[in-house]
Design a protein around this motif. Structure first.
Motif, PDB file in Angstrom:
ATOM      1  N   GLU A 100      -7.391  29.076 -24.853  1.00 44.67           N
ATOM      2  CA  GLU A 100      -8.313  30.132 -24.451  1.00 44.67           C
ATOM      3  C   GLU A 100      -9.623  29.540 -23.965  1.00 44.67           C
ATOM      4  O   GLU A 100     -10.291  28.787 -24.690  1.00 44.67           O
ATOM      5  CB  GLU A 100      -8.585  31.091 -25.615  1.00 44.67           C
ATOM      6  CG  GLU A 100      -9.435  32.277 -25.214  1.00 44.67           C
ATOM      7  CD  GLU A 100      -9.048  33.541 -25.942  1.00 44.67           C
ATOM      8  OE1 GLU A 100      -8.459  33.434 -27.035  1.00 44.67           O
ATOM      9  OE2 GLU A 100      -9.333  34.633 -25.429  1.00 44.67           O
ATOM     10  N   TYR A 102     -13.466  30.050 -22.428  1.00 44.63           N
ATOM     11  CA  TYR A 102     -14.607  30.957 -22.397  1.00 44.63           C
ATOM     12  C   TYR A 102     -15.517  30.497 -21.264  1.00 44.63           C
ATOM     13  O   TYR A 102     -15.955  29.353 -21.239  1.00 44.63           O
ATOM     14  CB  TYR A 102     -15.344  30.930 -23.741  1.00 44.63           C
ATOM     15  CG  TYR A 102     -14.501  31.424 -24.886  1.00 44.63           C
ATOM     16  CD1 TYR A 102     -13.551  30.612 -25.481  1.00 44.63           C
ATOM     17  CD2 TYR A 102     -14.642  32.727 -25.360  1.00 44.63           C
ATOM     18  CE1 TYR A 102     -12.760  31.072 -26.523  1.00 44.63           C
ATOM     19  CE2 TYR A 102     -13.869  33.197 -26.415  1.00 44.63           C
ATOM     20  CZ  TYR A 102     -12.922  32.362 -26.984  1.00 44.63           C
ATOM     21  OH  TYR A 102     -12.146  32.821 -28.008  1.00 44.63           O
TER      22      TYR A 102
ATOM     23  N   HIS B  33      -4.188  34.081 -18.250  1.00 48.48           N
ATOM     24  CA  HIS B  33      -5.458  34.750 -18.502  1.00 48.48           C
ATOM     25  C   HIS B  33      -5.640  35.908 -17.538  1.00 48.48           C
ATOM     26  O   HIS B  33      -5.300  35.809 -16.362  1.00 48.48           O
ATOM     27  CB  HIS B  33      -6.630  33.788 -18.278  1.00 48.48           C
ATOM     28  CG  HIS B  33      -6.678  32.634 -19.218  1.00 48.48           C
ATOM     29  ND1 HIS B  33      -7.663  32.496 -20.174  1.00 48.48           N
ATOM     30  CD2 HIS B  33      -5.876  31.554 -19.358  1.00 48.48           C
ATOM     31  CE1 HIS B  33      -7.467  31.373 -20.846  1.00 48.48           C
ATOM     32  NE2 HIS B  33      -6.388  30.784 -20.376  1.00 48.48           N
ATOM     33  N   LEU B  46     -10.797  38.576 -20.221  1.00 45.24           N
ATOM     34  CA  LEU B  46     -10.351  39.812 -20.864  1.00 45.24           C
ATOM     35  C   LEU B  46      -9.255  39.524 -21.889  1.00 45.24           C
ATOM     36  O   LEU B  46      -9.301  40.026 -23.010  1.00 45.24           O
ATOM     37  CB  LEU B  46      -9.823  40.787 -19.802  1.00 45.24           C
ATOM     38  CG  LEU B  46     -10.817  41.226 -18.730  1.00 45.24           C
ATOM     39  CD1 LEU B  46     -10.109  42.084 -17.688  1.00 45.24           C
ATOM     40  CD2 LEU B  46     -11.983  41.976 -19.347  1.00 45.24           C
ATOM     41  N   PHE B  47      -8.251  38.777 -21.460  1.00 42.14           N
ATOM     42  CA  PHE B  47      -7.131  38.465 -22.331  1.00 42.14           C
ATOM     43  C   PHE B  47      -6.623  37.060 -22.026  1.00 42.14           C
ATOM     44  O   PHE B  47      -6.705  36.594 -20.906  1.00 42.14           O
ATOM     45  CB  PHE B  47      -5.937  39.413 -22.079  1.00 42.14           C
ATOM     46  CG  PHE B  47      -6.177  40.849 -22.396  1.00 42.14           C
ATOM     47  CD1 PHE B  47      -6.400  41.761 -21.376  1.00 42.14           C
ATOM     48  CD2 PHE B  47      -6.152  41.297 -23.703  1.00 42.14           C
ATOM     49  CE1 PHE B  47      -6.619  43.097 -21.654  1.00 42.14           C
ATOM     50  CE2 PHE B  47      -6.360  42.631 -23.998  1.00 42.14           C
ATOM     51  CZ  PHE B  47      -6.598  43.535 -22.974  1.00 42.14           C
ATOM     52  N   LYS B  54      -1.057  42.557 -25.412  1.00 44.57           N
ATOM     53  CA  LYS B  54      -2.336  42.649 -26.114  1.00 44.57           C
ATOM     54  C   LYS B  54      -3.067  43.885 -25.634  1.00 44.57           C
ATOM     55  O   LYS B  54      -2.952  44.284 -24.473  1.00 44.57           O
ATOM     56  CB  LYS B  54      -3.199  41.406 -25.873  1.00 44.57           C
ATOM     57  CG  LYS B  54      -2.714  40.168 -26.615  1.00 44.57           C
ATOM     58  CD  LYS B  54      -3.723  39.037 -26.517  1.00 44.57           C
ATOM     59  CE  LYS B  54      -3.280  37.848 -27.352  1.00 44.57           C
ATOM     60  NZ  LYS B  54      -4.229  36.714 -27.264  1.00 44.57           N
ATOM     61  N   LYS B  55      -3.861  44.466 -26.521  1.00 46.40           N
ATOM     62  CA  LYS B  55      -4.613  45.676 -26.205  1.00 46.40           C
ATOM     63  C   LYS B  55      -6.041  45.516 -26.682  1.00 46.40           C
ATOM     64  O   LYS B  55      -6.290  45.008 -27.778  1.00 46.40           O
ATOM     65  CB  LYS B  55      -3.952  46.879 -26.874  1.00 46.40           C
ATOM     66  CG  LYS B  55      -4.576  48.228 -26.533  1.00 46.40           C
ATOM     67  CD  LYS B  55      -3.789  49.358 -27.177  1.00 46.40           C
ATOM     68  CE  LYS B  55      -4.227  50.725 -26.671  1.00 46.40           C
ATOM     69  NZ  LYS B  55      -5.583  51.070 -27.065  1.00 46.40           N
ATOM     70  N   HIS B  56      -6.961  45.927 -25.819  1.00 44.37           N
ATOM     71  CA  HIS B  56      -8.370  45.909 -26.212  1.00 44.37           C
ATOM     72  C   HIS B  56      -9.041  47.109 -25.567  1.00 44.37           C
ATOM     73  O   HIS B  56      -9.236  47.145 -24.355  1.00 44.37           O
ATOM     74  CB  HIS B  56      -9.044  44.612 -25.769  1.00 44.37           C
ATOM     75  CG  HIS B  56     -10.481  44.517 -26.203  1.00 44.37           C
ATOM     76  ND1 HIS B  56     -10.850  44.358 -27.518  1.00 44.37           N
ATOM     77  CD2 HIS B  56     -11.622  44.599 -25.505  1.00 44.37           C
ATOM     78  CE1 HIS B  56     -12.160  44.332 -27.592  1.00 44.37           C
ATOM     79  NE2 HIS B  56     -12.671  44.478 -26.394  1.00 44.37           N
ATOM     80  N   GLY B  57      -9.332  48.096 -26.386  1.00 45.14           N
ATOM     81  CA  GLY B  57      -9.929  49.322 -25.849  1.00 45.14           C
ATOM     82  C   GLY B  57      -8.983  49.987 -24.878  1.00 45.14           C
ATOM     83  O   GLY B  57      -7.826  50.277 -25.206  1.00 45.14           O
ATOM     84  N   ARG B  58      -9.463  50.222 -23.663  1.00 41.88           N
ATOM     85  CA  ARG B  58      -8.633  50.890 -22.649  1.00 41.88           C
ATOM     86  C   ARG B  58      -7.795  49.895 -21.838  1.00 41.88           C
ATOM     87  O   ARG B  58      -7.102  50.287 -20.902  1.00 41.88           O
ATOM     88  CB  ARG B  58      -9.542  51.684 -21.707  1.00 41.88           C
ATOM     89  CG  ARG B  58     -10.283  52.830 -22.388  1.00 41.88           C
ATOM     90  CD  ARG B  58     -11.156  53.605 -21.416  1.00 41.88           C
ATOM     91  NE  ARG B  58     -12.255  52.792 -20.920  1.00 41.88           N
ATOM     92  CZ  ARG B  58     -12.321  52.278 -19.701  1.00 41.88           C
ATOM     93  NH1 ARG B  58     -11.338  52.486 -18.818  1.00 41.88           N
ATOM     94  NH2 ARG B  58     -13.362  51.552 -19.317  1.00 41.88           N
ATOM     95  N   ILE B  60      -4.820  47.013 -21.465  1.00 39.35           N
ATOM     96  CA  ILE B  60      -3.576  46.511 -22.048  1.00 39.35           C
ATOM     97  C   ILE B  60      -3.031  45.431 -21.118  1.00 39.35           C
ATOM     98  O   ILE B  60      -2.992  45.622 -19.899  1.00 39.35           O
ATOM     99  CB  ILE B  60      -2.519  47.629 -22.168  1.00 39.35           C
ATOM    100  CG1 ILE B  60      -3.060  48.796 -22.993  1.00 39.35           C
ATOM    101  CG2 ILE B  60      -1.219  47.093 -22.780  1.00 39.35           C
ATOM    102  CD1 ILE B  60      -2.222  50.058 -22.860  1.00 39.35           C
ATOM    103  N   ASP B  81     -15.341  50.244 -14.408  1.00 32.05           N
ATOM    104  CA  ASP B  81     -14.228  49.292 -14.355  1.00 32.05           C
ATOM    105  C   ASP B  81     -14.118  48.641 -12.983  1.00 32.05           C
ATOM    106  O   ASP B  81     -13.319  47.713 -12.795  1.00 32.05           O
ATOM    107  CB  ASP B  81     -12.904  50.000 -14.672  1.00 32.05           C
ATOM    108  CG  ASP B  81     -12.855  50.558 -16.082  1.00 32.05           C
ATOM    109  OD1 ASP B  81     -12.238  51.630 -16.261  1.00 32.05           O
ATOM    110  OD2 ASP B  81     -13.454  49.945 -16.989  1.00 32.05           O
TER     111      ASP B  81
END
Lengths: 112, 111
Positions: A100, A102, B33, B46-47, B54-58, B60, B81
């Motif tokens: 990951e 950053y 990524h 973001l991911f 994976k999900k984060h807020g709105r 996916i 967005d």
């Protein structure tokens, strides 16, 4: 939370000058990646360091060099600047055992 | 050549719509990524995915390793967005450890 810091954020240089960009990784991150994003282009990987040693090399010109210091910050040195070097330069940091990355906010270099 | 293909390149939608952005790649990867970049701005991760979902807020993100394909979904889209969404992969098998980036999807959400 601490993020990746890059300095300067903006830099204007003339052709044939030199520039040094700095990247300060997140604390306890030992890996730094450098990327170049030209206008309207997708980012390109330049070079990476892990534990102060060069880890991998991408499309970095011979006029550029980089190193990672004992405190894990990294510097990208650019010599004989050309107009085509105008770009957004990102660094990203990671821990050696994670994929990951950053990203820092980038340094926008303009060569005139 | 190892390539990362994104589709669509440009997407304009109305606020509230469900958004899907696709990414495909050509060879084996160790990680994928999804990144967000606002005009003139820095990159935000973001991911990072190596399998599953994976999900984060709105947001996916899903990945199918066998099909070499990933999708980023935005539910209940909002004008904030609006950005460029970039898929980037880290190839496995001894390749460069830097990321290889797709060309991005320019998303505009209209109010």
């Amino acid at each position: 939370a601490a993020g990746v810091i890059q300095s300067p954020r903006h830099l204007i240089k003339e052709k044939r000058e030199t520039a040094t960009l700095k990247c300060y990784p997140i604390p306890r991150h030992d890996t730094v990646y450098w990327y170049q994003q030209g206008p309207g282009q997708d980012p390109q990987f330049l070079i990476s360091f892990y534990e102060k040693m060069q880890s991998d090399k991408g499309s970095i010109p011979d006029r550029f060099s980089a190193q990672q210091f004992s405190d894990y910050h990294s510097e990208l040195n650019m010599s004989s600047l050309e107009l085509g070097d105008s770009a957004l330069y990102f660094c990203a940091s990671a821990t050696g055992d994670s994929y990951e990355q950053y990203f820092g906010p980038g340094t926008r270099l303009t060569v005139t | 050549k190892n390539e990362v293909e994104q589709s669509p390149q440009n997407l304009t939608a109305q606020e509230g719509e469900f958004i899907t952005i696709n990414c495909s790649y050509s060879v084996g990867i160790s990680a994928l990524h999804w990144l967000q970049q606002h005009p003139g701005g820095g990159i935000v991760s973001l991911f990072m995915l190596s399998s599953g979902k994976k999900k984060h807020g709105r947001l996916i993100a899903t990945i199918n390793i066998q099909e070499k394909h990933s999708s980023l979904h935005i539910t209940a889209s909002h004008p904030r967005d609006s950005a460029v969404y970039i898929c980037a992969v880290r190839y496995s098998g001894g390749g460069a450890d830097g990321l290889t980036f797709g060309k991005g999807t320019h998303l505009i959400i209209q109010p």
